[in-house]
Design a protein around this motif. Sequence first.
Motif, PDB file in Angstrom:
ATOM      1  N   TYR A  32      36.630  28.779 -27.444  1.00 55.02           N
ATOM      2  CA  TYR A  32      37.395  29.815 -28.103  1.00 55.02           C
ATOM      3  C   TYR A  32      37.958  30.701 -26.991  1.00 55.02           C
ATOM      4  N   ARG A  94      34.738  31.629 -24.651  1.00 56.82           N
ATOM      5  CA  ARG A  94      33.409  31.345 -25.179  1.00 56.82           C
ATOM      6  C   ARG A  94      33.375  29.876 -25.535  1.00 56.82           C
ATOM      7  N   GLN A  99      26.420  31.585 -26.686  1.00 64.46           N
ATOM      8  CA  GLN A  99      26.227  32.857 -27.370  1.00 64.46           C
ATOM      9  C   GLN A  99      27.004  33.996 -26.733  1.00 64.46           C
ATOM     10  N   LYS A 100      27.597  33.750 -25.583  1.00 58.08           N
ATOM     11  CA  LYS A 100      28.186  34.854 -24.844  1.00 58.08           C
ATOM     12  C   LYS A 100      29.639  34.591 -24.479  1.00 58.08           C
ATOM     13  N   LEU A 101      30.399  35.696 -24.472  1.00 61.70           N
ATOM     14  CA  LEU A 101      31.749  35.666 -23.933  1.00 61.70           C
ATOM     15  C   LEU A 101      31.690  35.851 -22.427  1.00 61.70           C
TER      16      LEU A 101
ATOM     17  N   TYR B  31      24.604  40.567 -33.565  1.00 61.29           N
ATOM     18  CA  TYR B  31      24.638  40.468 -32.123  1.00 61.29           C
ATOM     19  C   TYR B  31      25.096  41.796 -31.505  1.00 61.29           C
ATOM     20  N   TYR B  33      25.534  43.770 -27.419  1.00 61.64           N
ATOM     21  CA  TYR B  33      25.668  43.460 -25.997  1.00 61.64           C
ATOM     22  C   TYR B  33      25.797  44.750 -25.193  1.00 61.64           C
ATOM     23  N   TYR B  35      27.527  45.686 -21.469  1.00 60.75           N
ATOM     24  CA  TYR B  35      28.301  45.261 -20.302  1.00 60.75           C
ATOM     25  C   TYR B  35      28.448  46.445 -19.342  1.00 60.75           C
ATOM     26  N   LEU B  45      27.856  40.999 -18.125  1.00 59.64           N
ATOM     27  CA  LEU B  45      26.869  41.157 -19.191  1.00 59.64           C
ATOM     28  C   LEU B  45      25.521  41.535 -18.598  1.00 59.64           C
ATOM     29  N   TYR B  48      21.743  41.193 -23.895  1.00 60.47           N
ATOM     30  CA  TYR B  48      22.261  41.034 -25.228  1.00 60.47           C
ATOM     31  C   TYR B  48      21.110  40.808 -26.204  1.00 60.47           C
ATOM     32  N   THR B 102      32.870  33.128 -33.920  1.00 61.08           N
ATOM     33  CA  THR B 102      34.050  33.168 -33.076  1.00 61.08           C
ATOM     34  C   THR B 102      33.865  34.037 -31.853  1.00 61.08           C
TER      35      THR B 102
END
Lengths: 113, 116
Positions: A32, A94, A99-101, B31, B33, B35, B45, B48, B102
């Motif tokens: 993505y 991603r 699970q992470k960008l 979720y 996070y 940063y 990151l 998370y 997404t």
Amino acid sequence: AQSVTQLDSQVPVFEEAPVELRCNYSSSVSVYLFWYVQYPNQGLQLLLKYLSGSTLVKGINGFEAEFNKSQTSFHLRKPSVHISDTAEYFCAVRSRGAQKLVFGQGTRLTINP
Amino acid sequence: NAGVTQTPKFRILKIGQSMTLQCTQDMNHNYMYWYRQDPGMGLKLIYYSVGAGITDKGEVPNGYNVSRSTTEDFPLRLELAAPSQTSVYFCASSQEQGALGTGELFFGEGSRLTVL
């Protein structure tokens, strides 16, 4: 592992000129892809995203981006920029199942009158 | 609708001091996070969380700790502040849907921390 490279740290353009901000990614699986924009002294907000389907995606404020799988690129474009587009732009990827960008280093877009 | 709220917006710390950056979201996102953003480095990151009671390390966790006792809150703690922790910190949240998620993130406005 996934990674993102934004090829330009700064891009100066004149108002009403077209602009392209370049982004290349690497991943061993499907991805993505996202572009986020950060206006001065603000957090990031989503500009547009590619999930699947049409490779040309349109976002807010007249921006669009094209997913090119063969070149592993996701360049951002706008045909005519405005002073209000002055901001920093971040490309992010991603991988499916992750699970992470992962964010690129950012491109600072400066619009000159 | 407040979205993601971070406090404080600005803080100056002395070396060795500790502090907690607060983050809360009202979107019922699973979720969350943290940063950090440094000039020319993009976003890195720190930690998370995929839900209450579950946290995991990101790329740069050293010097930080987190907890997630509720869905809404995800505080970030600096135990012994160092100059290298001078940065802008962003909290974000997302509503994942397993493998179909997404990954779209919703960000707070940031907390600018200076360690002298």
